[in-house]
Design a protein around this motif. Structure first.
Motif, short mmCIF file in Angstrom:
data_model
loop_
_atom_site.label_atom_id
_atom_site.label_comp_id
_atom_site.label_asym_id
_atom_site.label_seq_id
_atom_site.Cartn_x
_atom_site.Cartn_y
_atom_site.Cartn_z
N LEU A 60 9.75 1.43 -7.03
CA LEU A 60 9.59 2.45 -7.94
C LEU A 60 9.26 3.15 -7.35
O LEU A 60 9.02 3.50 -6.50
N THR A 61 10.49 4.00 -7.88
CA THR A 61 11.10 5.73 -7.33
C THR A 61 10.33 6.92 -8.26
O THR A 61 10.28 8.49 -7.32
N LEU A 401 3.98 -0.13 -6.50
CA LEU A 401 5.22 -0.15 -5.21
C LEU A 401 5.71 -1.15 -6.44
O LEU A 401 7.17 -0.17 -5.92
N PHE A 402 5.49 -1.97 -7.23
CA PHE A 402 6.75 -2.50 -7.69
C PHE A 402 6.51 -2.50 -9.20
O PHE A 402 5.31 -2.49 -9.04
N MET A 403 7.37 -3.08 -10.02
CA MET A 403 7.21 -3.42 -11.40
C MET A 403 6.98 -4.89 -11.53
O MET A 403 7.66 -6.31 -11.76
N LEU A 412 1.84 3.27 -18.56
CA LEU A 412 2.48 4.26 -17.79
C LEU A 412 2.69 3.83 -16.57
O LEU A 412 1.39 2.90 -16.03
N ILE A 413 3.67 4.36 -15.84
CA ILE A 413 3.99 3.77 -14.49
C ILE A 413 4.17 4.87 -13.48
O ILE A 413 5.04 5.56 -13.61
N LEU A 414 3.01 4.75 -12.10
CA LEU A 414 2.87 5.61 -11.29
C LEU A 414 3.31 5.32 -10.03
O LEU A 414 2.66 4.23 -9.61
N PRO A 415 4.32 4.94 -9.12
CA PRO A 415 4.91 5.00 -8.19
C PRO A 415 4.54 5.36 -6.91
O PRO A 415 3.87 5.50 -6.57
N ALA A 416 3.85 4.26 -5.70
CA ALA A 416 2.97 4.85 -4.95
C ALA A 416 4.07 4.38 -3.79
O ALA A 416 4.93 3.76 -3.16
N ALA A 417 3.51 5.68 -2.14
CA ALA A 417 3.66 4.92 -1.73
C ALA A 417 3.19 4.32 -0.74
O ALA A 417 1.90 3.42 -0.95
N ASP A 418 3.85 3.19 0.37
CA ASP A 418 3.27 2.26 1.29
C ASP A 418 2.60 2.61 2.18
O ASP A 418 3.22 3.96 2.88
N ARG A 446 9.15 9.61 1.44
CA ARG A 446 7.94 9.09 0.43
C ARG A 446 8.27 9.03 -0.72
O ARG A 446 8.93 9.76 -1.95
N THR A 447 8.94 7.92 -1.09
CA THR A 447 8.95 7.06 -2.41
C THR A 447 7.76 7.48 -3.51
O THR A 447 8.28 7.71 -4.41
N GLY A 448 6.39 7.27 -2.95
CA GLY A 448 5.95 7.68 -4.61
C GLY A 448 4.32 8.38 -3.92
O GLY A 448 4.26 9.33 -2.42
N LEU A 449 3.33 8.49 -4.81
CA LEU A 449 2.43 9.62 -3.87
C LEU A 449 1.15 8.56 -3.86
O LEU A 449 1.44 7.09 -3.28
#
Ligand code: SF4
Length: 653
Positions: A60-61, A401-403, A412-418, A446-449
């Motif tokens: 997820l980005t 991280l993923f759908m 609501l979807i929020l992308p996470a950092a790994d 950083r892909t997500g928070l």
């Protein structure tokens, strides 16, 4: 791309090995860090191929908001505004308790739970919940009921080991290596498991027990110990069990287990001649309606075998989160009515009882849920019931991280950092080492928070900035480190990403816990609630783990999935012959809640009366037929192991 080689810690599983991470044109390369004092350069299959996860095109980005026209991309700020406004609206309309915060394993940060718990309680809801609702807490409860803590001793100080319902080869590769070394030095090992696994292959004696009867085997060992004049530990809960022991014979207990007397005698001889013994229990013991009582009997046996000489509990003195413990009065969390002991023990709600609250407002309405790194649609029992519960929410936000299947149901979807994009602390104290480690961001993108940013940003919007007063992960870590004797600069400078600490927090073993729980429970609570046993019936084991996956994680990674043959049902050849089943045939499994069609594979690794299937697969998720209708009365844990099923061959036309 990163330049150079950076030390950090692996966050995929609980071993937290030391890593060296370098960049290359296709992403990152992870190698074991020889300077790390525990893992000493070790790296496993999953971590070696972690770039497939980190650089996956499926990550997820962007935040996504569900609209009538489909998913609408949002900026991070917009997404946090939506999230905060929905939570505040539910708090004002339905009460703070109508909001649930749940943390799973996918983000795997030790601080994750502490931050989300503090956020939930500061917001005013008692409904903080976690993956403890289905994993590991029952083991801890069973051990504390016996008055001891579950911990690994120094293997040099024990003379024998029992691997009981555990497969450290798949779940704790470093522990497996320590056990293998101990075995090579001559320490005898007994494996107790219905399955033949790489871990039971390590053993000198394997008791291939009937699923779900481990508590009775523990009672048989305890009875033999009493007969042999081995000193029994004192304690109220043990006396009630001791009374019961005197009224039943060893043969009575043993007959339930399917273990031959001769092999039981061999095991007793091996154990009682080699005190002290360490029992290495696994989560395989937890997931059935009598899990905690089973584990309590095993923990009592551990006391008798006398190797549990607890070391001083180690825990870094991290500074408390601001305002923690100062919360306004809240109603009881969900699950308190059904499993008060679990709620008291863990200090959190039991997520398996959310359905009634969401669908029937019982005991009160639950309307909104934030799930961070969790995928109950794959890993919780009775998938259909989980789906109805999640679809019944007015608002579901997923931070991951993923759908995932759970994210697909979100508003609501929020992308996470790994963990390669995150900075956070890890305390090795609970695993017996006075070391603080630093997971550090080793990639520039950083892909997500990060979890910290997610919580701090949300807290600001909820008016809780005094509880989370930091502007960055570094600021928070520096403050948390105050009092630990370790500084952030030391951690950043360490070639192993760890620093030893001297000062430890006081022990938290709750010695009053056993006496607060009904002490007279015992063998009467160890029988599985089977109404009838029909033709073609088997015991299904479904919670087993594969070394390629971590719970439901990584199952969307093509390389891992194609190397895996786990989405099949294992059946013993003799049982398969009786039903005319060949490998590759489709079969239908039935439980009290439904049926599942799956391909069969013949295997001599299990008993004739048992079936085995790994959980968490997408296409044929065995949790479609695992059950919530007989929860363990102490932990609330579901029925995923030793589950009675009926099996039919599907005759293809
Ligand atoms: S065993 Fe593997 S997945 Fe677990 S921490 Fe070590 S390298 Fe990571």
């Amino acid at each position: 791309m990163i330049r150079g080689c950076f030390p950090t810690l692996c966050r995929i599983c609980g071993e937290n090995c030391g890593l060296l991470v370098t960049g290359h044109s296709g992403g990152v390369r992870l190698e074991g860090n020889p300077d790390h004092p525990i893992s000493r350069g070790y790296i496993c299959f999953k971590a070696k191929r972690y770039n497939t996860v980190h650089s996956s095109p499926d990550r997820l980005t962007r935040p996504l908001l569900r609209t009538k026209a489909g998913w609408k991309p949002l900026s991070h700020d917009e997404a946090m505004d939506v999230l905060a406004s929905r939570l505040l609206r539910h708090r004002s309309m339905d009460g703070a308790e109508s909001v649930v915060f749940y943390t799973g394993e996918a983000l795997k940060h030790q601080e994750n739970k502490a931050l989300f718990r503090h956020l939930a309680f500061s917001f005013g809801t008692p409904n903080f919940m976690s993956v403890s609702s289905v994993c590991h807490a029952a083991l801890d409860m069973g051990y504390q009921l016996a008055g001891i803590r579950l911990e690994e001793p120094d293997l040099n100080t024990v003379r024998a080991v029992v691997i009981w319902g555990a497969n450290p080869f798949a779940t704790h590769p470093l522990l497996f290596r320590r056990l293998r070394n101990a075995s090579a030095k001559g320490t005898p090992i007994i494996g107790i498991d219905p399955l033949i696994t790489p871990s039971t292959r390590l053993s000198d004696l394997h008791l291939q027990i009937r699923p779900g009867t481990d508590g009775f085997l523990a009672l048989a060992f305890l009875s033999r110990a009493i007969e042999s004049g081995i000193e029994m530990p004192q304690g109220n809960t043990f006396l009630s069990m001791g009374d019961l022991l005197r009224h039943r014979s060893i043969d009575t207990w043993l007959s339930k287990t399917g273990v031959e007397s001769r092999r039981f005698d061999e095991a007793c001889d091996l154990l009682f001649r080699n005190l002290p013994v360490w029992i290495c229990p696994g989560v395989g013991l937890e997931l059935n309606p009598c899990g905690v009582e089973t584990i309590r009997a095993i923990a009592w046996l551990q006391r008798v075998l006398n190797s549990n000489r607890p070391r001083r509990r180690l825990e870094a003195r991290l500074r408390a989160l601001p305002g923690s413990g100062i919360y306004s009065e809240m109603p009881h969390p969900i699950g308190k009515r059904e499993t008060p002991h679990f709620v008291a023990f863990k200090g959190e709600g039991q997520a398996l009882f959310l359905k009634n609250a969401v669908l029937n407002s019982d005991p009160y309405p639950v309307k909104a849920m934030v799930i961070a790194g969790g995928n109950p649609m794959r890993t919780f029992p009775d998938t259909g019931s989980q789906k109805r519960m999640l679809e019944g929410l007015s608002f579901l936000a997923v931070f991951d991280l993923f759908m995932t299947q759970t994210a697909q149901l979100a508003h609501l979807i929020l992308p996470a950092a790994d963990f390669l994009e995150t900075m956070e602390l890890h305390d090795y104290g609970p695993s017996g080492h006075s070391l603080l480690g630093l997971v550090r961001p080793v990639v520039t993108r950083r892909t997500g928070l990060t979890t910290e940013t997610f919580v701090f940003e949300l807290a600001k919007r909820l008016g809780l900035q005094d509880r989370f007063p930091w502007n960055s992960d570094e600021e928070a870590i520096e403050e948390r480190l105050e009092g630990s004797g370790v500084r952030l600069e030391e951690l950043l400078a360490s070639s192993a990403a760890v620093v030893r600490y001297e000062s430890t927090a006081p022990s938290v073993l709750d010695r009053s816990f056993p006496n607060r729980i009904v002490p007279s429970w015992g063998p009467s609570r160890m029988d599985l609630p089977i109404d009838s046993w029909q033709d073609n019936s088997f015991w299904l084991s479904s919670g087993n783990r594969s070394i390629r996956f971590q719970h439901s994680q990584f199952r969307n990674i093509p390389e891992f999935a194609t190397r895996s043959a786990e989405s099949v049902l294992l059946i013993h050849p003799k049982a398969a012959d009786k039903l005319g089943i060949r490998s590759g045939n489709r079969v239908c499994m039935h439980t009290a809640i439904g049926s599942l069609v799956v391909k069969a594979r013949r295997s001599k690794c299990l008993r004739e009366d048992s079936l085995c299937m790994i959980h968490g697969e997408a296409e044929v998720n065995v949790n479609a037929i695992t059950r919530m209708d007989h929860p363990d009365p102490l932990s609330g844990y579901p029925w995923m192991r030793a589950l009675p099923v009926r099996l039919d061959l599907i005759r293809e036309t």
